[in-house]
Write a protein that holds these residues in place. Structure first.
Motif, PDB file in Angstrom:
ATOM      1  N   UNK A 252       1.064  -0.527   0.009  1.00 19.78           N
ATOM      2  CA  UNK A 252       0.452  -0.135  -0.378  1.00 19.78           C
ATOM      3  C   UNK A 252       1.038   1.202   0.050  1.00 19.78           C
ATOM      4  N   UNK A 253       2.228   1.722   0.784  1.00 18.88           N
ATOM      5  CA  UNK A 253       2.490   2.629   0.911  1.00 18.88           C
ATOM      6  C   UNK A 253       3.250   3.042  -0.773  1.00 18.88           C
ATOM      7  N   UNK A 254       3.974   2.048  -1.402  1.00 19.54           N
ATOM      8  CA  UNK A 254       4.716   1.542  -2.878  1.00 19.54           C
ATOM      9  C   UNK A 254       4.027   2.093  -3.851  1.00 19.54           C
ATOM     10  N   UNK A 255       2.795   1.432  -3.452  1.00 20.67           N
ATOM     11  CA  UNK A 255       1.135   2.141  -3.701  1.00 20.67           C
ATOM     12  C   UNK A 255       0.703   3.290  -4.422  1.00 20.67           C
ATOM     13  N   UNK A 256       0.994   4.671  -2.729  1.00 26.11           N
ATOM     14  CA  UNK A 256       1.400   5.683  -2.981  1.00 26.11           C
ATOM     15  C   UNK A 256       1.940   6.451  -3.101  1.00 26.11           C
ATOM     16  N   UNK A 257       3.327   5.875  -2.934  1.00 28.69           N
ATOM     17  CA  UNK A 257       4.448   6.695  -3.975  1.00 28.69           C
ATOM     18  C   UNK A 257       4.424   6.766  -5.314  1.00 28.69           C
ATOM     19  N   UNK A 258       3.512   5.679  -5.702  1.00 27.61           N
ATOM     20  CA  UNK A 258       3.456   5.537  -7.495  1.00 27.61           C
ATOM     21  C   UNK A 258       2.054   6.436  -7.910  1.00 27.61           C
ATOM     22  N   UNK A 259       1.474   6.364  -6.695  1.00 22.22           N
ATOM     23  CA  UNK A 259       0.031   7.279  -7.015  1.00 22.22           C
ATOM     24  C   UNK A 259       0.413   8.400  -7.757  1.00 22.22           C
ATOM     25  N   UNK A 260      -0.667   8.856  -8.216  1.00 23.61           N
ATOM     26  CA  UNK A 260      -1.025  10.676  -8.219  1.00 23.61           C
ATOM     27  C   UNK A 260      -0.236  11.603  -7.847  1.00 23.61           C
ATOM     28  N   UNK A 261      -1.196  11.164  -6.341  1.00 20.09           N
ATOM     29  CA  UNK A 261      -0.644  12.092  -5.728  1.00 20.09           C
ATOM     30  C   UNK A 261      -0.114  12.056  -4.640  1.00 20.09           C
ATOM     31  N   UNK A 262       1.150  11.034  -4.766  1.00 15.26           N
ATOM     32  CA  UNK A 262       2.393  10.727  -4.822  1.00 15.26           C
ATOM     33  C   UNK A 262       3.304  11.345  -5.739  1.00 15.26           C
ATOM     34  N   UNK A 263       3.102  10.968  -6.450  1.00 10.65           N
ATOM     35  CA  UNK A 263       3.814  11.825  -7.635  1.00 10.65           C
ATOM     36  C   UNK A 263       3.535  13.141  -7.706  1.00 10.65           C
ATOM     37  N   UNK A 264       2.956  13.277  -7.205  1.00  4.94           N
ATOM     38  CA  UNK A 264       2.228  14.768  -6.442  1.00  4.94           C
ATOM     39  C   UNK A 264       3.415  15.425  -6.101  1.00  4.94           C
ATOM     40  N   UNK A 265       3.852  15.009  -4.288  1.00  5.16           N
ATOM     41  CA  UNK A 265       4.567  15.413  -4.279  1.00  5.16           C
ATOM     42  C   UNK A 265       5.853  15.688  -4.502  1.00  5.16           C
ATOM     43  N   UNK A 266       6.310  14.616  -4.659  1.00 13.56           N
ATOM     44  CA  UNK A 266       7.287  14.468  -5.095  1.00 13.56           C
ATOM     45  C   UNK A 266       8.033  14.696  -6.716  1.00 13.56           C
ATOM     46  N   UNK A 267       7.255  15.412  -7.504  1.00 15.32           N
ATOM     47  CA  UNK A 267       7.771  16.119  -8.402  1.00 15.32           C
ATOM     48  C   UNK A 267       7.116  17.964  -7.821  1.00 15.32           C
ATOM     49  N   UNK A 268       6.867  18.074  -6.823  1.00 13.06           N
ATOM     50  CA  UNK A 268       6.898  19.436  -6.260  1.00 13.06           C
ATOM     51  C   UNK A 268       8.202  19.543  -5.343  1.00 13.06           C
ATOM     52  N   UNK A 269       8.561  18.478  -5.423  1.00 10.13           N
ATOM     53  CA  UNK A 269      10.246  18.635  -4.380  1.00 10.13           C
ATOM     54  C   UNK A 269      11.194  18.954  -5.107  1.00 10.13           C
ATOM     55  N   UNK A 270      11.424  18.256  -6.585  1.00 10.15           N
ATOM     56  CA  UNK A 270      11.620  18.773  -7.696  1.00 10.15           C
ATOM     57  C   UNK A 270      12.535  17.548  -8.550  1.00 10.15           C
ATOM     58  N   UNK A 271      11.898  16.379  -8.434  1.00  7.84           N
ATOM     59  CA  UNK A 271      11.959  14.876  -8.733  1.00  7.84           C
ATOM     60  C   UNK A 271      11.964  14.912 -10.247  1.00  7.84           C
TER      61      UNK A 271
END
Length: 274
Positions: A252-271
């Motif tokens: 479930x945690x990996x799914x969150x990281x790969x989800x649109x919500x998780x990707x938004x957090x990561x791209x906003x951080x500069x990834x």
């Protein structure tokens, strides 16, 4: 008289058969209802709530983003707790293959992930979830007027790099090779956060780190892009570990990281997106 008796018997037989059929149908329906509500049945299992601790080993550059996602995970799944161990990907990989208990591993490079997969410590194939690019971190205001990777080779500058065994160090060396440059740093650090801290504390004039780390540091440093960084972009893979004690929560945690919500957090951080 005899004909009347026969009719009565036939009527009772039909009524009895109908009653028996209704009772059988009722029993079958009752049995099905009980089965669907029984604990451990597919229906009840799918609705079971996640619980327990998820231990995530993750590259130091993921600290801010994963901490945010960990809080979101706990909010979405009351009764769970996400604990993190951040550090150099090579050190984390060595800990995992050495038997350190963990459920998920997120590495800053496929090379360090391979240490874990080759040892048979992963469950399934790793998946790339983001990418990261290098940037030069300078003192606020860039007092040394650094504009290129070549500027870091100046003898008057104190420059810090990540150790070559760490993904950010390997990427920095790849960028230097692409520019045909040689650089002797004042120190090699074990992870990207340690390298950045040297600049934040003014113990170094510059460091080659990730864009995400410059972003996370805010006004403590200033970032300088350089073209050679395009030749050294790192893929970040993530995987569930084989010896996990909380497989469902790990998935479930990996799914969150790969989800649109998780990707938004990561791209906003500069990834960068995978």
């Amino acid at each position: 008289m005899t004909r009347t008796v026969r009719r009565t018997r036939r009527t009772l037989q039909v009524a009895g058969a109908a009653t028996a059929a209704l009772l059988a149908l009722s029993a079958c329906s009752s049995s099905e209802d009980t089965s669907s509500a029984a604990p451990g049945s597919p229906a009840s299992t799918s609705s079971e709530k996640l619980s327990g601790t998820v231990t995530v080993f993750a590259a130091a550059s993921l600290k801010e983003s994963f901490t945010t996602l960990g809080k979101e995970f706990e909010k979405e799944h009351p009764g769970t707790k996400v604990t993190f161990s951040f550090g150099g990907s090579d050190s984390l990989a060595a800990s995992i293959t050495g038997g350190a208990p963990a459920d998920v591993f997120a590495s800053a490079s496929p090379k360090t992930m391979k240490i874990v997969t080759d040892a048979g410590s992963a469950s399934g194939a790793p998946a790339t979830f983001v990418r990261n690019q290098l940037e030069i971190a300078t003192l606020p205001g860039n007092p040394d007027k650094i504009t290129s990777l070549k500027d870091l080779t100046s003898s008057g500058l104190k420059v810090v790099l990540c150790d070559k065994g760490v993904p950010c160090g390997a990427a920095a060396q790849k960028a230097l090779d692409a520019g045909k440059l040689k650089l002797t740093p004042v120190s090699y650090e074990q992870d990207v956060k340690s390298a950045l801290t040297k600049v934040e504390l003014k113990e170094a004039d510059a460091a080659v780190v990730y864009k995400t780390d410059v972003h996370a540091a805010g006004d403590k440093v200033e970032g300088v892009d350089f073209p050679e960084s395009a030749d050294a972009v790192n893929d970040y893979p993530i995987v569930q570990l084989k010896d996990t004690e909380n497989a469902e929560a790990a998935k479930a945690f990996i799914a969150l990281v790969q989800s649109s919500e998780g990707q938004k957090v990561l791209t906003e951080a500069g990834f960068l997106k995978p």
